[in-house]
Design a protein around this motif. Structure first.
Motif, PDB file in Angstrom:
ATOM      1  N   ILE A 107      12.482   5.161  -6.555  1.00 46.26           N
ATOM      2  CA  ILE A 107      11.975   4.361  -5.439  1.00 46.26           C
ATOM      3  C   ILE A 107      11.549   3.031  -6.023  1.00 46.26           C
ATOM      4  CG2 ILE A 107      10.263   4.160  -3.617  1.00 46.26           C
ATOM      5  CD1 ILE A 107       9.945   7.239  -3.824  1.00 46.26           C
ATOM      6  N   GLU A 108      12.043   1.958  -5.440  1.00 46.90           N
ATOM      7  CA  GLU A 108      11.682   0.627  -5.937  1.00 46.90           C
ATOM      8  C   GLU A 108      11.111  -0.198  -4.792  1.00 46.90           C
ATOM      9  OE1 GLU A 108      13.848  -3.172  -8.076  1.00 46.90           O
ATOM     10  OE2 GLU A 108      14.791  -1.206  -8.168  1.00 46.90           O
ATOM     11  N   LEU A 109      10.036  -0.905  -5.071  1.00 43.60           N
ATOM     12  CA  LEU A 109       9.424  -1.828  -4.119  1.00 43.60           C
ATOM     13  C   LEU A 109       9.625  -3.233  -4.649  1.00 43.60           C
ATOM     14  CD1 LEU A 109       6.110   0.073  -3.404  1.00 43.60           C
ATOM     15  CD2 LEU A 109       8.044  -0.166  -1.871  1.00 43.60           C
ATOM     16  N   ARG A 110      10.296  -4.062  -3.847  1.00 45.91           N
ATOM     17  CA  ARG A 110      10.580  -5.431  -4.283  1.00 45.91           C
ATOM     18  C   ARG A 110      10.702  -6.337  -3.059  1.00 45.91           C
ATOM     19  NH1 ARG A 110      16.251  -6.313  -6.067  1.00 45.91           N
ATOM     20  NH2 ARG A 110      15.974  -4.226  -6.878  1.00 45.91           N
ATOM     21  N   GLU A 137       1.597  -3.541   5.380  1.00 48.40           N
ATOM     22  CA  GLU A 137       2.382  -2.314   5.289  1.00 48.40           C
ATOM     23  C   GLU A 137       2.937  -2.136   3.871  1.00 48.40           C
ATOM     24  OE1 GLU A 137       3.537   1.127   7.351  1.00 48.40           O
ATOM     25  OE2 GLU A 137       2.339  -0.542   8.068  1.00 48.40           O
ATOM     26  N   TYR A 138       3.331  -3.237   3.248  1.00 45.78           N
ATOM     27  CA  TYR A 138       3.840  -3.199   1.873  1.00 45.78           C
ATOM     28  C   TYR A 138       2.768  -2.659   0.926  1.00 45.78           C
ATOM     29  CZ  TYR A 138       5.648  -4.828  -2.623  1.00 45.78           C
ATOM     30  OH  TYR A 138       6.081  -4.895  -3.923  1.00 45.78           O
ATOM     31  N   LYS A 139       1.549  -3.160   1.059  1.00 47.79           N
ATOM     32  CA  LYS A 139       0.457  -2.700   0.199  1.00 47.79           C
ATOM     33  C   LYS A 139       0.130  -1.226   0.461  1.00 47.79           C
ATOM     34  CE  LYS A 139      -1.669  -7.209  -0.364  1.00 47.79           C
ATOM     35  NZ  LYS A 139      -2.803  -8.075  -0.036  1.00 47.79           N
ATOM     36  N   ASP A 140       0.184  -0.830   1.723  1.00 47.85           N
ATOM     37  CA  ASP A 140      -0.111   0.545   2.103  1.00 47.85           C
ATOM     38  C   ASP A 140       0.924   1.516   1.529  1.00 47.85           C
ATOM     39  OD1 ASP A 140      -1.551   2.555   3.362  1.00 47.85           O
ATOM     40  OD2 ASP A 140      -0.426   2.354   5.237  1.00 47.85           O
ATOM     41  N   ARG A 146       2.441   5.181  -5.188  1.00 53.60           N
ATOM     42  CA  ARG A 146       1.787   5.322  -6.495  1.00 53.60           C
ATOM     43  C   ARG A 146       1.030   6.643  -6.586  1.00 53.60           C
ATOM     44  NH1 ARG A 146      -0.088  -0.788  -7.737  1.00 53.60           N
ATOM     45  NH2 ARG A 146       1.764  -1.319  -8.941  1.00 53.60           N
ATOM     46  N   THR A 147       0.470   7.072  -5.480  1.00 51.40           N
ATOM     47  CA  THR A 147      -0.281   8.326  -5.465  1.00 51.40           C
ATOM     48  C   THR A 147       0.634   9.537  -5.532  1.00 51.40           C
ATOM     49  OG1 THR A 147      -2.002   7.274  -4.148  1.00 51.40           O
ATOM     50  CG2 THR A 147      -1.964   9.686  -4.153  1.00 51.40           C
ATOM     51  N   HIS A 148       1.738   9.523  -4.757  1.00 49.18           N
ATOM     52  CA  HIS A 148       2.566  10.715  -4.603  1.00 49.18           C
ATOM     53  C   HIS A 148       3.909  10.681  -5.349  1.00 49.18           C
ATOM     54  CE1 HIS A 148      -0.168  12.369  -1.654  1.00 49.18           C
ATOM     55  NE2 HIS A 148      -0.218  11.190  -1.080  1.00 49.18           N
ATOM     56  N   PHE A 149       4.394   9.497  -5.688  1.00 52.93           N
ATOM     57  CA  PHE A 149       5.717   9.397  -6.314  1.00 52.93           C
ATOM     58  C   PHE A 149       5.687   8.490  -7.545  1.00 52.93           C
ATOM     59  CE2 PHE A 149       6.392  10.085  -1.778  1.00 52.93           C
ATOM     60  CZ  PHE A 149       7.180  11.222  -1.793  1.00 52.93           C
ATOM     61  N   GLN A 151       5.984   8.912 -10.689  1.00 53.80           N
ATOM     62  CA  GLN A 151       6.997   9.115 -11.720  1.00 53.80           C
ATOM     63  C   GLN A 151       8.352   8.538 -11.335  1.00 53.80           C
ATOM     64  OE1 GLN A 151       5.708  11.416  -9.805  1.00 53.80           O
ATOM     65  NE2 GLN A 151       7.332  12.663  -8.969  1.00 53.80           N
ATOM     66  N   LYS A 152       8.591   8.313 -10.048  1.00 53.74           N
ATOM     67  CA  LYS A 152       9.881   7.776  -9.596  1.00 53.74           C
ATOM     68  C   LYS A 152       9.780   6.333  -9.126  1.00 53.74           C
ATOM     69  CE  LYS A 152      11.448  12.301  -8.082  1.00 53.74           C
ATOM     70  NZ  LYS A 152      12.018  13.075  -6.989  1.00 53.74           N
ATOM     71  N   LEU A 153       8.596   5.756  -9.129  1.00 51.62           N
ATOM     72  CA  LEU A 153       8.354   4.448  -8.548  1.00 51.62           C
ATOM     73  C   LEU A 153       8.534   3.323  -9.557  1.00 51.62           C
ATOM     74  CD1 LEU A 153       7.315   2.765  -6.110  1.00 51.62           C
ATOM     75  CD2 LEU A 153       5.012   3.127  -7.014  1.00 51.62           C
ATOM     76  N   ARG A 154       9.181   2.260  -9.094  1.00 49.57           N
ATOM     77  CA  ARG A 154       9.261   1.007  -9.844  1.00 49.57           C
ATOM     78  C   ARG A 154       8.848  -0.105  -8.901  1.00 49.57           C
ATOM     79  NH1 ARG A 154      15.195   1.654 -12.616  1.00 49.57           N
ATOM     80  NH2 ARG A 154      14.677   3.512 -13.792  1.00 49.57           N
ATOM     81  N   VAL A 155       7.952  -0.948  -9.355  1.00 45.70           N
ATOM     82  CA  VAL A 155       7.481  -2.072  -8.544  1.00 45.70           C
ATOM     83  C   VAL A 155       7.908  -3.358  -9.237  1.00 45.70           C
ATOM     84  CG1 VAL A 155       5.505  -3.236  -7.540  1.00 45.70           C
ATOM     85  CG2 VAL A 155       5.527  -0.740  -7.704  1.00 45.70           C
ATOM     86  N   ALA A 156       8.604  -4.197  -8.500  1.00 42.74           N
ATOM     87  CA  ALA A 156       9.076  -5.469  -9.074  1.00 42.74           C
ATOM     88  C   ALA A 156       8.245  -6.615  -8.557  1.00 42.74           C
ATOM     89  CB  ALA A 156      10.535  -5.687  -8.744  1.00 42.74           C
TER      90      ALA A 156
END
Length: 156
Positions: A107-110, A137-140, A146-149, A151-156
């Protein structure tokens, strides 16, 4: 894991203990009828929408030719308005499907977008991108991921 839904630019992302649900509503009961997808961009629903879209474009061209040749009247204008409205409605359709959580690879947030990479039925990697509605909504969703995923999260 708590059930949550997030407002996207075009639709909703519902998340529970087993799936991500992409839909045009936040209703949990109707999320259960969504099907897992092979590829979100190629479904019968999407193909039929392309055919309808093509028919509307042809009708639009006929109406324009009618206006140019002077054969159009008020009924042409009303029909043209209906065609334009339907075309715009088709352009903003939401892809409906669900992804089992165990098939999510990344999961990536960018740039206020959520990019989900997951494995389909054939274990091919698929990437699906959706836009978030606003910065709040992006921050939420970032905090939730970050809390639940984490290990799979990448934030750009």
């Amino acid at each position: 894991m708590e059930k949550r839904y997030f407002v996207l630019k075009n639709g909703y992302l519902n998340i529970d203990e087993s799936h991500f649900y992409f839909s045009d509503h936040g209703n949990w009961e109707t999320c259960n009828i969504l099907e897992e997808t092979e590829l979100p961009r190629v479904t019968f629903f999407q193909i039929s929408n392309k055919i309808i879209y093509t028919m509307y474009v042809v009708l639009f061209c006929i109406f324009v030719i009618g206006f140019i040749t002077g054969k159009a009247d008020f009924s042409y204008a009303v029909l043209l308005f209906g065609v334009i409205f339907s075309l715009l409605n088709l352009l903003y359709k939401v892809k409906y499907f669900k992804i089992p959580l165990h098939k999510i690879e990344r999961i990536e947030l960018r740039n206020q977008k959520v990019i989900v990479q997951f494995a389909n039925h054939s274990n091919k990697s698929i990437t699906h991108t959706v836009k978030l509605d606003d910065l709040k909504e992006y921050k939420d969703i970032k905090q939730y991921f970050r809390t639940h995923f984490n290990q799979k999260l990448r934030v750009a």
